[in-house]
Design a protein around this motif. Structure first.
Motif, short mmCIF file in Angstrom:
data_model
loop_
_atom_site.label_atom_id
_atom_site.label_comp_id
_atom_site.label_asym_id
_atom_site.label_seq_id
_atom_site.Cartn_x
_atom_site.Cartn_y
_atom_site.Cartn_z
N PHE A 110 7.69 7.91 -0.35
CA PHE A 110 7.28 6.74 -1.13
C PHE A 110 6.44 5.77 -0.32
CE2 PHE A 110 11.03 7.51 -4.17
CZ PHE A 110 10.24 8.36 -4.92
N ILE A 111 6.05 6.16 0.88
CA ILE A 111 4.92 5.52 1.57
C ILE A 111 3.64 6.28 1.22
CG2 ILE A 111 3.82 5.07 3.79
CD1 ILE A 111 6.57 4.69 5.02
N LEU A 112 3.74 7.60 1.30
CA LEU A 112 2.56 8.44 1.11
C LEU A 112 2.02 8.40 -0.32
CD1 LEU A 112 3.54 11.60 3.18
CD2 LEU A 112 1.56 10.12 3.58
N SER A 113 2.90 8.56 -1.32
CA SER A 113 2.41 8.68 -2.70
C SER A 113 1.70 7.41 -3.18
CB SER A 113 3.53 9.09 -3.65
OG SER A 113 4.62 8.20 -3.59
N PRO A 114 2.26 6.20 -2.98
CA PRO A 114 1.50 5.01 -3.41
C PRO A 114 0.27 4.77 -2.54
CG PRO A 114 3.54 4.36 -2.32
CD PRO A 114 3.61 5.83 -2.54
N ALA A 115 0.34 5.13 -1.25
CA ALA A 115 -0.82 4.95 -0.38
C ALA A 115 -1.99 5.81 -0.85
CB ALA A 115 -0.45 5.29 1.06
N GLN A 116 -1.68 7.05 -1.26
CA GLN A 116 -2.72 7.93 -1.77
C GLN A 116 -3.34 7.37 -3.04
OE1 GLN A 116 -0.54 11.60 -2.15
NE2 GLN A 116 -1.16 12.34 -0.15
N LEU A 117 -2.49 6.86 -3.94
CA LEU A 117 -2.97 6.30 -5.20
C LEU A 117 -3.82 5.06 -4.97
CD1 LEU A 117 0.28 6.77 -7.27
CD2 LEU A 117 -1.91 7.84 -7.76
N LEU A 118 -3.33 4.17 -4.09
CA LEU A 118 -4.05 2.93 -3.83
C LEU A 118 -5.40 3.19 -3.17
CD1 LEU A 118 -1.07 0.70 -2.66
CD2 LEU A 118 -2.53 0.26 -4.64
N SER A 119 -5.47 4.22 -2.33
CA SER A 119 -6.75 4.53 -1.66
C SER A 119 -7.81 4.99 -2.65
CB SER A 119 -6.54 5.59 -0.58
OG SER A 119 -6.17 6.83 -1.16
N THR A 120 -7.36 5.57 -3.78
CA THR A 120 -8.31 5.99 -4.82
C THR A 120 -8.67 4.84 -5.75
OG1 THR A 120 -6.55 6.72 -6.32
CG2 THR A 120 -7.42 8.34 -4.77
N MET A 121 -7.74 3.88 -5.87
CA MET A 121 -7.97 2.74 -6.78
C MET A 121 -8.80 1.63 -6.14
SD MET A 121 -4.19 2.31 -8.53
CE MET A 121 -3.49 3.57 -9.58
N GLY A 154 -12.99 1.56 -0.33
CA GLY A 154 -13.23 0.98 0.98
C GLY A 154 -12.01 0.79 1.85
N VAL A 155 -10.82 0.99 1.28
CA VAL A 155 -9.59 0.86 2.07
C VAL A 155 -8.99 2.25 2.23
CG1 VAL A 155 -7.31 -0.22 2.26
CG2 VAL A 155 -9.19 -1.45 1.12
N PRO A 156 -9.01 2.80 3.44
CA PRO A 156 -8.51 4.16 3.65
C PRO A 156 -7.00 4.27 3.45
CG PRO A 156 -8.98 3.11 5.74
CD PRO A 156 -9.48 2.18 4.69
N MET A 157 -6.55 5.49 3.19
CA MET A 157 -5.13 5.72 2.92
C MET A 157 -4.26 5.27 4.07
SD MET A 157 -3.03 9.23 2.07
CE MET A 157 -2.56 9.51 3.77
N GLN A 158 -4.68 5.54 5.33
CA GLN A 158 -3.84 5.19 6.47
C GLN A 158 -3.61 3.69 6.56
OE1 GLN A 158 -2.51 7.83 7.94
NE2 GLN A 158 -1.13 6.46 9.05
N ALA A 159 -4.60 2.90 6.13
CA ALA A 159 -4.42 1.45 6.13
C ALA A 159 -3.33 1.05 5.15
CB ALA A 159 -5.74 0.76 5.76
N TRP A 160 -3.32 1.70 3.97
CA TRP A 160 -2.27 1.42 2.99
C TRP A 160 -0.90 1.85 3.51
CZ3 TRP A 160 -3.03 -2.02 -0.40
CH2 TRP A 160 -4.27 -2.18 -1.03
N VAL A 161 -0.87 2.92 4.29
CA VAL A 161 0.40 3.37 4.89
C VAL A 161 0.99 2.26 5.74
CG1 VAL A 161 1.39 4.90 6.65
CG2 VAL A 161 -0.06 5.85 4.85
N TYR A 162 0.17 1.64 6.58
CA TYR A 162 0.67 0.59 7.47
C TYR A 162 1.03 -0.67 6.68
CZ TYR A 162 -0.90 3.49 11.35
OH TYR A 162 -1.06 4.52 12.24
N ILE A 163 0.27 -0.98 5.63
CA ILE A 163 0.58 -2.15 4.81
C ILE A 163 1.93 -1.97 4.11
CG2 ILE A 163 -0.10 -3.45 2.74
CD1 ILE A 163 -3.04 -2.88 3.56
N ILE A 164 2.12 -0.79 3.52
CA ILE A 164 3.38 -0.52 2.82
C ILE A 164 4.54 -0.50 3.80
CG2 ILE A 164 4.64 1.22 1.47
CD1 ILE A 164 1.89 2.02 0.28
#
Length: 476
Positions: A142-153, A156-166
């Motif tokens: 549940f870090i990976l799945s929302p990070a993947q979704l957010l990176s597509t939505m 300009g914000v890569p998935m790994q950045a969302w991983v660290y934010i989450i």
């Protein structure tokens, strides 16, 4: 539509009938002081109002389970309605309520400690390791799945950045007292999850789409040989029918509820609510794509991505509001299950070592290693991480069912309410191990069935003998 209405009615009626019976079976009594009243510490043990506890529990246990699992399970056809309804009433909601009451009666201790009381020290130690691993795995998923979704939505914000934010949010939510983050924002997301389901329900009743009826037990999967209804459907639709993850989350709210009589709505009611949400999503998934075959074909074209289906359905049926609700449902739901997974892992570790969690420095000592492992898992391929989650989830539910069975036998109560689900789920998870290519992958189904039956009988005998002994309270 007739099948859907009958199933929806059964779920609602079950809360007031079977739920009330289980409440009497557990002898819920408001004269018994709950852990929130006896052990308040301002961090994990604290009084919260019932409506807030209910919404937090619902969001804790829901995640994307009743949405993604129901959509993938709908590919089997209308038979999914049957498992969601009967599974939720007699398996999942019963599991959640009685395990919740056991946890409440034992000072809100974590699930492995409760299982150890009724199934013994060896089982407790295995479940300790298994539960912590599952919690960290859930947190990572549940870090990976929302990070993947957010990176597509968000361009300009890569998935790994969302991983660290989450992950940063998880650290804050796990460390702070339960009322500071979880107690404040979870009810908001809980309302959004319910509103999303109600919006879809209105669409279903509008007559725009035709919901398939349960007239056959035919398997509508594109490859039914590889994905047989038994045991795969029972593994695919986990959280919408029964989930061991739920019992790992129950200690969080067992430490906040102020009355035993409120537990039916908190534990049984939240699971019935999740079952209703799963039923709605299974129905709209089949109806929207013109049947289970159409659903299966569309999912196959989009990498079996249930999040894609949620996005398309929500935006098409609910418009711009649907887009917002989809974001909350598909992104916020897993995030809010991920942080409580890590929090649950912290409580399990603290209970194992009897480690005081009131000082924040001691919470950090427990949390830091958990987060390091969780972060490491995010670098593993998502498919590998996800592959074994549903099976582990149902296996933990099975162990919990056996603990409930032993408790009921020792208390001289109606143990059949737990024994039948325990036998069924033991066979399902055992048969899955023998049959699925994820594990042994036996090509001979007869041998796989025989293996499942032998394991089920062996576990029943062991638990039957355990039930004849007194609970090991001193070892908990």
């Amino acid at each position: 539509m007739v099948t859907f209405i009958i199933c929806l009615t059964l779920l609602i009626v079950a809360y007031f009938t079977y739920g009330t019976y289980l409440e009497r079976l557990a002898e819920a009594d408001d004269s018994n002081l709950t852990p929130a009243l006896r052990l308040e510490d301002g961090v994990d043990y604290m009084k919260l109002p019932r409506w807030r506890v209910f919404l937090i529990q619902l969001l804790n246990i829901a995640g994307t389970g009743p949405i993604f699992g129901a959509i993938l399970g709908a590919c089997f056809g209308p038979v999914a309605f049957l498992w969601i309804t009967l599974g939720c009433i007699f398996f999942g909601a019963m599991h959640d309520y009685l395990s919740g009451m056991l946890i409440l009666r034992h000072d809100g201790k974590s699930l492995p400690e409760i299982i150890g009381i009724y199934l013994g020290t060896s089982t407790r130690n295995v479940v300790r390791v298994f539960s912590i691993a599952l919690m960290v795995l859930v947190g990572a998923v549940f870090i990976l799945s929302p990070a993947q979704l957010l990176s597509t939505m968000v361009a300009g914000v890569p998935m790994q950045a969302w991983v660290y934010i989450i992950l940063a949010y998880y650290i804050i939510a796990t460390l702070l007292p339960v009322d500071k983050v979880i107690g404040k924002i979870y009810p908001v997301f809980g309302v959004a999850l319910v509103a999303m389901a109600l919006g879809i329900l209105i669409v279903l009743f509008s007559g725009q789409y035709e919901i398939p009826e349960l007239t056959t037990l035919h398997n509508f999967q594109l490859d039914p040989e590889t994905l047989p209804i038994v045991p795969t459907l029972f593994i695919t639709i986990a959280c919408g029918a029964i989930s061991g993850f739920h019992a790992t989350q129950s200690p969080l709210m067992a430490r906040c509820v102020t009355s035993e009589k409120k537990c039916k709505s908190v534990f049984y009611g939240s699971m019935i609510s999740e079952g209703i949400i799963a039923l709605i999503w299974a129905a709209i998934a089949m109806a929207f794509f013109h049947g289970p075959t159409g659903l299966g074909e569309q999912l196959a074209e989009h990498g079996n991505n249930a999040a894609w289906a949620v996005d398309v359905i929500s935006n098409t049926t609910l418009g711009s509001i649907g887009a917002i609700l989809a974001l909350l449902g598909v992104v916020a739901a897993p995030i809010t299950s991920g942080d409580t997974a890590f929090r649950g892992a912290r409580l399990i570790v603290a209970d194992i070592f009897n480690y005081d969690q009131k000082p924040i420095i001691k919470r950090l000592v427990v949390c830091v290693p958990l987060f390091i492992v969780g972060l490491g898992i995010t670098f593993v391929e998502f498919g590998i991480v996800w592959r074994y989650f549903a099976w582990a989830n149902q296996t933990l539910a099975t162990v919990t069912l056996w603990a409930i069975y032993v408790w009921l036998v020792q208390e001289g109560k109606n143990y059949w309410v737990a024994l039948i689900p325990a036998l069924v789920m033991t066979f399902i998870v055992s048969y899955f191990v023998f049959l699925s290519p994820q594990f042994l992958g036996l090509s001979d189904k007869i041998i796989a069935i025989a293996g499942g039956v032998i394991l089920t009988i062996s576990i029943f005998v062991a638990c039957y003998l355990k039930a004849a002994r007194k609970p090991q309270v001193e070892e908990a």
